[in-house]
Design a protein around this motif. Structure first.
Motif, short mmCIF file in Angstrom:
data_model
loop_
_atom_site.label_atom_id
_atom_site.label_comp_id
_atom_site.label_asym_id
_atom_site.label_seq_id
_atom_site.Cartn_x
_atom_site.Cartn_y
_atom_site.Cartn_z
N ALA A 156 0.80 -1.18 0.22
CA ALA A 156 0.05 -0.17 -0.09
C ALA A 156 1.06 1.37 -0.10
N SER A 157 0.42 2.25 -0.86
CA SER A 157 1.09 3.44 -0.87
C SER A 157 0.61 4.75 -0.22
N ILE A 186 -7.26 2.84 11.11
CA ILE A 186 -5.73 2.98 11.20
C ILE A 186 -5.22 2.18 10.00
N PHE A 187 -4.85 3.04 8.95
CA PHE A 187 -4.02 2.45 7.75
C PHE A 187 -2.64 2.18 7.76
N MET A 188 -1.95 1.17 7.17
CA MET A 188 -0.54 0.99 7.29
C MET A 188 -0.35 0.83 5.79
N GLY A 189 0.69 1.77 5.51
CA GLY A 189 1.28 1.71 4.03
C GLY A 189 2.81 2.23 4.05
N LEU A 205 -4.13 7.91 9.69
CA LEU A 205 -5.72 7.86 9.94
C LEU A 205 -6.49 8.15 8.84
N VAL A 206 -7.57 7.19 8.44
CA VAL A 206 -8.27 7.54 7.24
C VAL A 206 -9.79 7.46 7.48
#
Length: 412
Positions: A156-157, A186-189, A205-206
């Protein structure tokens, strides 16, 4: 006094929590499933919403929150991991019960992340509503195209563009995304694919309603959809969020993940022990009621052996879990990583064996909707994968043991 003595406040909370479960949770298991299955399965369950204020009024709220995350004691009693362990076990006996006490995954892990690493603005926007039970959250880490048990594989970018970050990814097993109250993930990329291996990832944070965030489908776990909580496969296409949404800073995602997953893993193990205890209780009760070959099942040696082995294994798993909790409290999550890894292997496997024995004693009823055993089995099996598969954790245990004895694993 041993390290595992229960504090007076835990004794009091345990008694009150057990009474709450006896009065409001166990008698309502059938009602919960009835409410989930009527109308839209992906709406909140009114039974849970009705019980939350009662639990909060009785002081059974945010029990998971450690003192370091709530130094003024505004949102919970400020229990240590060791104090929380027996309470988490009680809540875990019914899979949907933890939400009533605001102690459900993935919200607990997300709240700890925001409490530890969030800015005051991030905490005001997301942490306070989560602590108050006003919204829910998700955690977007796993991806279908890569082996996500190694977080450095994530593709993920997260790309900086002026005052924003632009996010592109396909994620799945985003637990909690099915709930209509899920407001943030909570998004990890990766923010820098060229950085040192463990400094490429970031967390951000999305908002779930951001343009470009799409739930493609809800996934099932051995046929269960876990509605209305759910586990989603999602796409993030050119999702734009303010630069202030980054957690702790670029390149800190792997560091945050290690801090988040430690408490999350031990909470899973505590709940699994509660599941195993309940399965054993059901097994014992059934063995006294069911007759085969002219006598109760409890009169057959192989059934008594199943009961005995279950008791011994549960107690061993509990002691190992409490040891890990004690170490987390005294030397920190990083120093306790070997013990956390050990229980993450032991607890699901013990729960699986005990639940399987209970199913055998119940016979055909054990795989039907007339008992909680099938769902318990599915969840325990899933937790041999969630938050890292067995093999990853056994590797951690082995490396910690080798390191303790001075064995160098580097190439020579």
């Amino acid at each position: 006094m041993t390290m595992f003595d229960v504090s007076p406040r835990t004794t009091d909370l345990h008694a009150r929590l057990t009474a709450f479960m006896d009065e409001y949770i166990y008698p309502n298991e059938a009602e919960f499933h009835r409410q989930v299955n009527e109308g839209n399965r992906w709406e909140h369950v009114q039974l849970i919403e009705d019980l939350k204020p009662r639990a909060r009024a009785e002081g059974l709220w945010n029990l998971f929150l450690p003192p370091a995350s709530d130094p003024r004691g505004e949102f919970g009693p400020g229990l240590s991991n060791l104090e929380y362990a027996p309470l988490c076990e009680v809540m875990g006996r019914v899979w949907w019960a933890p939400e009533i006490f605001n102690c459900n995954a993935p919200d607990t892990g997300n709240m700890e992340v925001l409490a530890r690493y969030g800015t005051p603005e991030q905490q005001e926007q997301w942490l306070v509503p989560l602590l108050n039970g006003e919204i829910r959250s998700a955690f977007s880490m796993t991806e279908p195209e890569v082996a996500s048990s190694d977080a450095t594989n994530i593709q993920a970018s997260i790309t900086r563009d002026g005052d924003d970050y632009v996010i592109n990814a396909r994620k799945w097993w985003t637990s909690g995304a099915g709930d209509p109250r899920c407001a943030v993930s909570i998004f990890m990329g990766k923010t820098d694919p060229n950085a040192e291996r463990h400094l490429q990832q970031s967390m951000i944070l999305v908002p779930m309603d951001a343009p470009g965030v799409t739930t493609e489908r809800m996934l099932t776990v051995f046929g269960y959809d876990d509605a209305p909580h759910g586990h989603a496969e999602m796409t993030f296409q050119d999702v734009r969020v303010p630069a202030s949404s980054i957690l702790l800073g670029e390149g800190r995602g792997f560091e945050i993940a290690q801090g988040r997953l430690g408490p999350g893993r031990i909470h899973h193990c505590m709940r699994l022990i509660g599941q195993a205890e309940r399965a054993l209780e059901l097994m014992v009760e059934r063995s006294g009621q069911r007759v085969a070959f002219g006598k109760p099942l409890a009169g057959h040696q192989h059934v008594r052996e199943a009961i005995a082995h279950s008791r011994m294994e549960i107690d061993q798993a509990r002691l190992l879990t409490m040891q890990a909790a004690h170490m987390m409290d005294t030397v920190g999550n990083k120093a306790a990583r070997g013990q956390i890894a050990a229980i993450k292997v032991v607890a699901p496997n013990v729960a699986l064996r005990v639940i399987d024995r209970a199913i055998q004693v119940f016979g055909g009823a054990g795989v039907s909707q007339d008992t909680p055993l099938p769902m318990m089995y599915a969840q325990a099996r899933t937790l041999r994968l969630a938050d890292g598969p067995d093999i990853v954790h056994t590797e951690t245990v082995a490396k910690e043991e080798l390191r303790a004895h001075g064995v160098d694993l580097r190439r020579r």
